[in-house]
Each structure stands twice: as structure tokens, then as C-alpha cells.
Design a protein around this motif. Structure first.
Motif, PDB file in Angstrom:
ATOM      1  N   MET A  60       0.806  -1.219   0.000  1.00 42.15           N
ATOM      2  CA  MET A  60       0.000   0.000   0.000  1.00 42.15           C
ATOM      3  C   MET A  60       0.843   1.275   0.000  1.00 42.15           C
ATOM      4  SD  MET A  60      -3.305  -1.042   2.324  1.00 42.15           S
ATOM      5  CE  MET A  60      -4.097   0.542   2.183  1.00 42.15           C
ATOM      6  N   GLU A  61       2.146   1.124   0.087  1.00 46.56           N
ATOM      7  CA  GLU A  61       3.021   2.293  -0.017  1.00 46.56           C
ATOM      8  C   GLU A  61       3.009   2.840  -1.450  1.00 46.56           C
ATOM      9  OE1 GLU A  61       6.796   0.965   1.516  1.00 46.56           O
ATOM     10  OE2 GLU A  61       5.984   0.750   3.538  1.00 46.56           O
ATOM     11  N   ASP A  62       2.728   1.979  -2.396  1.00 47.81           N
ATOM     12  CA  ASP A  62       2.589   2.387  -3.800  1.00 47.81           C
ATOM     13  C   ASP A  62       1.147   2.870  -3.991  1.00 47.81           C
ATOM     14  OD1 ASP A  62       2.248   2.586  -6.547  1.00 47.81           O
ATOM     15  OD2 ASP A  62       3.115   0.621  -6.994  1.00 47.81           O
ATOM     16  N   GLU A  63       0.955   4.110  -4.400  1.00 56.66           N
ATOM     17  CA  GLU A  63      -0.381   4.722  -4.500  1.00 56.66           C
ATOM     18  C   GLU A  63      -1.313   3.951  -5.451  1.00 56.66           C
ATOM     19  OE1 GLU A  63      -1.986   7.118  -2.732  1.00 56.66           O
ATOM     20  OE2 GLU A  63      -0.203   6.996  -1.470  1.00 56.66           O
ATOM     21  N   GLU A  64      -0.794   3.463  -6.577  1.00 57.74           N
ATOM     22  CA  GLU A  64      -1.640   2.716  -7.524  1.00 57.74           C
ATOM     23  C   GLU A  64      -2.158   1.430  -6.880  1.00 57.74           C
ATOM     24  OE1 GLU A  64      -2.951   3.083 -10.697  1.00 57.74           O
ATOM     25  OE2 GLU A  64      -2.399   5.163 -10.279  1.00 57.74           O
ATOM     26  N   LEU A  65      -1.264   0.682  -6.237  1.00 58.19           N
ATOM     27  CA  LEU A  65      -1.679  -0.558  -5.568  1.00 58.19           C
ATOM     28  C   LEU A  65      -2.600  -0.258  -4.386  1.00 58.19           C
ATOM     29  CD1 LEU A  65       1.600  -2.669  -5.635  1.00 58.19           C
ATOM     30  CD2 LEU A  65      -0.490  -3.077  -6.920  1.00 58.19           C
ATOM     31  N   LYS A  66      -2.355   0.831  -3.683  1.00 60.54           N
ATOM     32  CA  LYS A  66      -3.193   1.219  -2.537  1.00 60.54           C
ATOM     33  C   LYS A  66      -4.642   1.431  -2.992  1.00 60.54           C
ATOM     34  CE  LYS A  66      -3.530   4.523   1.240  1.00 60.54           C
ATOM     35  NZ  LYS A  66      -2.890   5.641   1.946  1.00 60.54           N
ATOM     36  N   LYS A  67      -4.845   2.098  -4.138  1.00 61.16           N
ATOM     37  CA  LYS A  67      -6.195   2.328  -4.650  1.00 61.16           C
ATOM     38  C   LYS A  67      -6.883   0.998  -4.959  1.00 61.16           C
ATOM     39  CE  LYS A  67      -5.356   6.886  -6.632  1.00 61.16           C
ATOM     40  NZ  LYS A  67      -5.244   7.670  -7.876  1.00 61.16           N
ATOM     41  N   LYS A  68      -6.141   0.069  -5.568  1.00 60.81           N
ATOM     42  CA  LYS A  68      -6.722  -1.251  -5.920  1.00 60.81           C
ATOM     43  C   LYS A  68      -7.081  -2.044  -4.661  1.00 60.81           C
ATOM     44  CE  LYS A  68      -4.464  -1.811 -10.384  1.00 60.81           C
ATOM     45  NZ  LYS A  68      -3.528  -2.614 -11.168  1.00 60.81           N
ATOM     46  N   ILE A  69      -6.166  -2.022  -3.699  1.00 59.92           N
ATOM     47  CA  ILE A  69      -6.409  -2.764  -2.447  1.00 59.92           C
ATOM     48  C   ILE A  69      -7.606  -2.162  -1.711  1.00 59.92           C
ATOM     49  CG2 ILE A  69      -5.454  -3.323  -0.171  1.00 59.92           C
ATOM     50  CD1 ILE A  69      -2.674  -3.479  -1.589  1.00 59.92           C
ATOM     51  N   LEU A  70      -7.677  -0.842  -1.604  1.00 59.48           N
ATOM     52  CA  LEU A  70      -8.797  -0.195  -0.915  1.00 59.48           C
ATOM     53  C   LEU A  70     -10.117  -0.433  -1.647  1.00 59.48           C
ATOM     54  CD1 LEU A  70      -7.210   3.169   0.308  1.00 59.48           C
ATOM     55  CD2 LEU A  70      -7.867   1.168   1.680  1.00 59.48           C
ATOM     56  N   ALA A  71     -10.081  -0.503  -2.982  1.00 56.15           N
ATOM     57  CA  ALA A  71     -11.304  -0.802  -3.735  1.00 56.15           C
ATOM     58  C   ALA A  71     -11.785  -2.216  -3.400  1.00 56.15           C
ATOM     59  CB  ALA A  71     -11.053  -0.648  -5.239  1.00 56.15           C
ATOM     60  N   GLY A  72     -10.838  -3.149  -3.286  1.00 52.76           N
ATOM     61  CA  GLY A  72     -11.193  -4.519  -2.884  1.00 52.76           C
ATOM     62  C   GLY A  72     -11.738  -4.580  -1.471  1.00 52.76           C
ATOM     63  N   LEU A  73     -11.094  -3.839  -0.575  1.00 51.10           N
ATOM     64  CA  LEU A  73     -11.548  -3.799   0.819  1.00 51.10           C
ATOM     65  C   LEU A  73     -12.925  -3.145   0.934  1.00 51.10           C
ATOM     66  CD1 LEU A  73      -8.271  -2.888   2.747  1.00 51.10           C
ATOM     67  CD2 LEU A  73      -9.521  -5.050   2.822  1.00 51.10           C
ATOM     68  N   ASP A  74     -13.182  -2.142   0.086  1.00 56.20           N
ATOM     69  CA  ASP A  74     -14.480  -1.472   0.107  1.00 56.20           C
ATOM     70  C   ASP A  74     -15.601  -2.469  -0.174  1.00 56.20           C
ATOM     71  OD1 ASP A  74     -16.205   0.750   0.325  1.00 56.20           O
ATOM     72  OD2 ASP A  74     -16.257   0.931  -1.863  1.00 56.20           O
ATOM     73  N   LYS A  75     -15.346  -3.424  -1.042  1.00 53.49           N
ATOM     74  CA  LYS A  75     -16.355  -4.458  -1.359  1.00 53.49           C
ATOM     75  C   LYS A  75     -16.409  -5.537  -0.279  1.00 53.49           C
ATOM     76  CE  LYS A  75     -15.686  -3.833  -6.302  1.00 53.49           C
ATOM     77  NZ  LYS A  75     -15.077  -4.390  -7.507  1.00 53.49           N
ATOM     78  N   PHE A  76     -15.277  -5.779   0.349  1.00 48.05           N
ATOM     79  CA  PHE A  76     -15.156  -6.892   1.295  1.00 48.05           C
ATOM     80  C   PHE A  76     -15.620  -6.550   2.711  1.00 48.05           C
ATOM     81  CE2 PHE A  76     -12.486  -9.329   4.337  1.00 48.05           C
ATOM     82  CZ  PHE A  76     -12.945 -10.615   4.041  1.00 48.05           C
ATOM     83  N   LEU A  77     -15.234  -5.392   3.202  1.00 44.10           N
ATOM     84  CA  LEU A  77     -15.520  -5.024   4.596  1.00 44.10           C
ATOM     85  C   LEU A  77     -16.959  -4.525   4.752  1.00 44.10           C
ATOM     86  CD1 LEU A  77     -12.211  -3.147   5.453  1.00 44.10           C
ATOM     87  CD2 LEU A  77     -12.825  -5.487   6.052  1.00 44.10           C
TER      88      LEU A  77
END
Length: 124
Positions: free
Chosen positions: A86-103
Motif C-alpha cells: 500500500m506504499e505504492d499509491e496505484e496498488l493502494k487504490k486497488k487494495i482499498l477498492a477490494g476492501l471497500d467491497k469486502f468489509l
């Protein structure tokens, strides 16, 4: 030569045989000591079976505890991996988008700065 050996007449053996005979007729055991030994062996068998079950339960508990511990360790390591990604901004956006659906829980979503989820409208 005449046989000079004479055995004394032993009535004890005859009396013992008679008491065994009477006990058998009354339904008693002809060998009370044997019944006791059988009972002792049955008790030992019960204790051994109970001890075996206790050992089996302990082993199952130990295995389950180890599995839970390993799963927790995996979660921590996986979380650590994603935290570094998540230190990489592009990957952080993808991970947070996944978490938004999951959490789904509010407090879990708040940890990642995600907005509260609005419940879906009731279907009519």
C-alpha cells in the motif's frame, strides 16, 4: 515287602469340594478369587480406555490450537505484505477498492478510512 506308606485321611479337601458343590447349586461362583480378578481386570480396562480417550482429546486440542496459531500467523504475514504494497499509491487504490467491497462492519471500514456502508433499500 509291605507298603508302609500311609496317608492321613484329609477331610479338608472333601469339605472344600462339598462347599464348592453347594455354592454351585446356589448360583455362587466356584472360584470367588477368579471373579475378583476378572472384576479387577475389567476396572483396569475401563481406566485404560478412559486414559486413552483423554489422550486423544488432548491431542485433538493440541492440533486445533496449532492450526489456529498458524492461521493467525498467516493473517499477520499477509496483512504485513499488503501494508507494504500500500506504499505504492496505484496498488493502494486497488487494495482499498477490494476492501471497500469486502468489509461490512463500520469499525473495520473506519480502520482503512472507508465511508460507512449504507444498507441496501428494502425490496418491495
Amino acid at each position: 515287602m509291605k507298603n508302609d506308606i500311609s496317608l492321613p485321611h484329609d477331610t479338608t479337601f472333601a469339605n472344600d469340594r462339598e462347599s464348592v458343590y453347594r455354592r454351585n447349586r446356589k448360583g455362587g461362583s466356584p472360584m470367588p478369587g477368579l471373579d475378583e480378578k476378572i472384576k479387577d481386570l475389567e476396572d483396569k480396562l475401563k481406566k485404560a480406555k478412559a486414559q486413552k480417550q483423554q489422550i486423544e482429546r488432548s491431542e485433538k486440542t493440541r492440533i486445533a490450537k496449532k492450526q489456529r496459531s498458524e492461521e493467525t500467523r498467516k493473517k499477520i504475514l499477509l496483512g504485513s505484505y499488503y501494508m507494504t504494497k500500500m506504499e505504492d499509491e496505484e496498488l493502494k487504490k486497488k487494495i482499498l477498492a477490494g476492501l471497500d467491497k469486502f468489509l461490512t462492519r463500520t469499525n473495520d471500514r473506519a480502520l482503512f478510512g472507508l465511508p460507512e456502508r449504507t444498507p441496501p433499500p428494502p425490496s418491495a
